[in-house]
Design an enzyme around this catalytic site. Structure first.
Site, mmCIF file in Angstrom:
data_model
loop_
_atom_site.group_PDB
_atom_site.id
_atom_site.type_symbol
_atom_site.label_atom_id
_atom_site.label_comp_id
_atom_site.label_asym_id
_atom_site.label_seq_id
_atom_site.Cartn_x
_atom_site.Cartn_y
_atom_site.Cartn_z
ATOM 1 N N ASP A 312 68.983 -35.349 -34.797
ATOM 2 C CA ASP A 312 69.420 -36.749 -34.803
ATOM 3 C C ASP A 312 70.135 -37.133 -36.098
ATOM 4 O O ASP A 312 70.760 -38.199 -36.171
ATOM 5 C CB ASP A 312 68.220 -37.685 -34.591
ATOM 6 C CG ASP A 312 67.652 -37.570 -33.183
ATOM 7 O OD1 ASP A 312 68.380 -37.103 -32.280
ATOM 8 O OD2 ASP A 312 66.482 -37.936 -32.985
ATOM 9 N N ARG A 343 77.899 -36.813 -29.251
ATOM 10 C CA ARG A 343 77.998 -37.057 -30.700
ATOM 11 C C ARG A 343 78.942 -36.087 -31.403
ATOM 12 O O ARG A 343 79.320 -36.340 -32.549
ATOM 13 C CB ARG A 343 76.603 -37.055 -31.345
ATOM 14 C CG ARG A 343 75.816 -38.308 -31.004
ATOM 15 C CD ARG A 343 74.451 -38.341 -31.662
ATOM 16 N NE ARG A 343 73.790 -39.609 -31.368
ATOM 17 C CZ ARG A 343 72.481 -39.813 -31.485
ATOM 18 N NH1 ARG A 343 71.690 -38.839 -31.900
ATOM 19 N NH2 ARG A 343 71.966 -40.993 -31.211
HETATM 20 C C1 S3P Z 1 62.969 -37.048 -29.197
HETATM 21 C C2 S3P Z 1 63.439 -35.780 -29.101
HETATM 22 C C3 S3P Z 1 64.831 -35.399 -29.386
HETATM 23 C C4 S3P Z 1 65.564 -36.466 -30.172
HETATM 24 C C5 S3P Z 1 65.323 -37.817 -29.627
HETATM 25 C C6 S3P Z 1 63.836 -38.152 -29.633
HETATM 26 C C7 S3P Z 1 61.563 -37.317 -28.862
HETATM 27 O O1 S3P Z 1 65.513 -35.200 -28.162
HETATM 28 O O2 S3P Z 1 66.935 -36.187 -30.211
HETATM 29 O O3 S3P Z 1 66.005 -38.797 -30.390
HETATM 30 O O4 S3P Z 1 61.052 -38.409 -29.202
HETATM 31 O O5 S3P Z 1 60.925 -36.446 -28.257
HETATM 32 P P1 S3P Z 1 65.386 -33.811 -27.331
HETATM 33 O O6 S3P Z 1 63.968 -33.555 -27.151
HETATM 34 O O7 S3P Z 1 66.096 -34.046 -26.042
HETATM 35 O O8 S3P Z 1 66.081 -32.806 -28.171
#
Ligand code: S3P
Length: 425
Positions: A312, A343
């Site tokens: 992120d 992104r």
């Molecule tokens: C998150 C996991 C991540 C992250 C998202 C929040 C979470 O995504 O990018 O902002 O809270 O489990 P992914 O698990 O799809 O990589």
């Protein structure tokens, strides 16, 4: 439209909002547990408010005040069929984790979200959940709205995850904890482990062996008092801004330092940033005060198992790289394409408007620096992290930035500009 002007330097101390990922999970576990759960330093961003709204629709009583959330949990069995479609807003974490929770419930429910959510891939969760006997249907291409129907029983799975995703892992854990069978999940790379940690904090049982996790039916979970650490993904914008603005010195209090999330600190230090860390007492996840001062920066290469640890933060790292000496290469980051926006494209497109030398690649970005940035009319594309990255770009630009769709920032950091003002006085 928000006008963002250049800032001379940032000085002072702030506490960034509570971690978004941990806040979602605190509501979820609080709702599935028996007894009262209190949550301090909860993220009041729109995403986590969506999770609260969803559980209220499922019959869970949740009190919200500015300093504390109280969830009156009565156990997973007492979740009730919602009378309307569940709206997750912009929150991918909410829709994907809820599919895992609802997969084992004896009623039908429907989930949807905003325009961004309706474009994001849900099959990464739906396909393995179906293998676990869940009944989920989606729109063509595996898109929301989705319908989760009741099934006789959730069965176990031994699943090799094709992508590093904490959302997929967590959805399968929530389904697996409603099955009499054992579920085994094998990760490709370690993704954030907040679900595993919090389950244990609530009295649940899970076995973690390197990249392999196993889970089965849980004993009744007990409500807890949770303190949510500051969100390192929000802190990232000030770590970068203070690194770039000569003479800056900013302290960020109580930032979460879970090692599955600290890739940004490793990269910043590797690029030459000056970050001092003082660990703080905690009863839950690790936390530290971070003090960052401006420093000269050099380019770096980012890929492999580091990617899930800073996924992120890549937009703001890309901005940082425009100011670093040399060529920064970000690779193995295809997942950026399926975030709130693509992104890779939105970062390259918007920073190019401001004079950056940045090229999109199939799995990342190549950024040459340092380049002076100038003002331009740019857009968040409705993506909170793109919005904050462009605001920071405005702080260092030679002329004002006109930021379209700046409201999106409220998804994770509603008081972002208040903190900017406080630190730039
Ligand atoms: C998150 C996991 C991540 C992250 C998202 C929040 C979470 O995504 O990018 O902002 O809270 O489990 P992914 O698990 O799809 O990589």
């Amino acid at each position: 439209m928000k006008t963002v002007n250049a800032i001379k330097q940032l000085n002072g101390t702030i506490e960034v909002p509570g971690d978004k990922s941990i806040s979602h999970r605190a509501i979820m576990f609080g709702a599935l547990a028996n007894g009262q759960t209190t949550i301090e330093h909860f993220s009041h961003g729109e995403d986590c408010l969506s999770t609260i709204a969803v559980f209220r629709q499922l019959g869970v009583a949740i009190d919200v005040s500015s300093d504390k959330i109280t969830v009156h949990g009565t156990g997973i069995e007492s979740l009730k069929q919602p009378s309307t479609i569940l709206d997750v807003g912009n929150s991918g974490t909410t829709i994907r984790l809820m599919m895992g929770i609802l997969a084992g419930r004896p009623f039908e429910s429907r989930l949807t979200g905003d325009a961004s959510i309706q474009k994001r891939p849900m099959n990464r969760v739906i396909t393995p959940l179906k293998t676990m006997s869940a009944a989920i249907s989606a729109q063509e291409g595996g898109l929301a709205p989705v319908t989760v129907s009741a099934v006789e029983a959730i069965t176990g799975i031994n699943y090799d995850m094709p992508v590093a995703s904490a959302q997929v892992k967590s959805a399968l854990l929530f389904a697996g904890m409603q099955s009499d069978d054992v579920t085994i999940i094998n990760e490709k790379e370690k993704s954030r482990d907040h679900t595993e940690r919090m389950l244990q904090q609530f009295g649940g049982e899970i076995t973690i062996d390197g990249l392999s996790i196993s889970i089965t039916k849980q004993p009744p979970l007990q409500g807890q008092n949770i303190y949510v650490p500051g969100d390192i993904s929000s802190a990232a914008f000030f770590l970068v801004a203070a690194s770039l603005l000569a003479g800056s010195k900013v302290t960020l209090k109580n930032v979460g330092m879970n090692p599955t999330r600290t890739g940004i600190i490793d990269v910043l230090r590797d690029m030459g940033a000056a970050i001092a860390e003082t660990s703080q007492p905690t009863t839950g996840e690790p936390l530290s005060d971070l003090t960052v001062s401006a420093a000269p920066l050099k380019a770096t290469e980012i890929g492999g198992s580091l990617i899930p640890r800073l996924i992120d933060e890549l937009p703001i790292i890309a901005l940082l790289a425009t100011q670093a000496e040399g060529t920064t290469v970000i690779k193995d980051a295809e997942e950026l394409k399926v975030k709130e926006t693509n992104r890779i494209d939105t970062v390259a497109e918007e920073l190019t408007k401001m004079g950056a030398d940045i090229t999109a690649t199939p799995d990342g970005l190549i950024i040459k620096g340092p380049t002076a940035l100038h003002g331009a009319t740019v857009s968040s594309h409705g993506d909170h992290r793109i919005g904050m990255m462009l605001a920071v770009a405005g702080f260092i630009a030679s002329s004002p930035v006109e930021l379209e769709d700046a409201e999106a920032i409220a998804v994770s950091y509603p008081n972002f500009f208040e903190h900017v003002e406080q630190l730039s006085k």
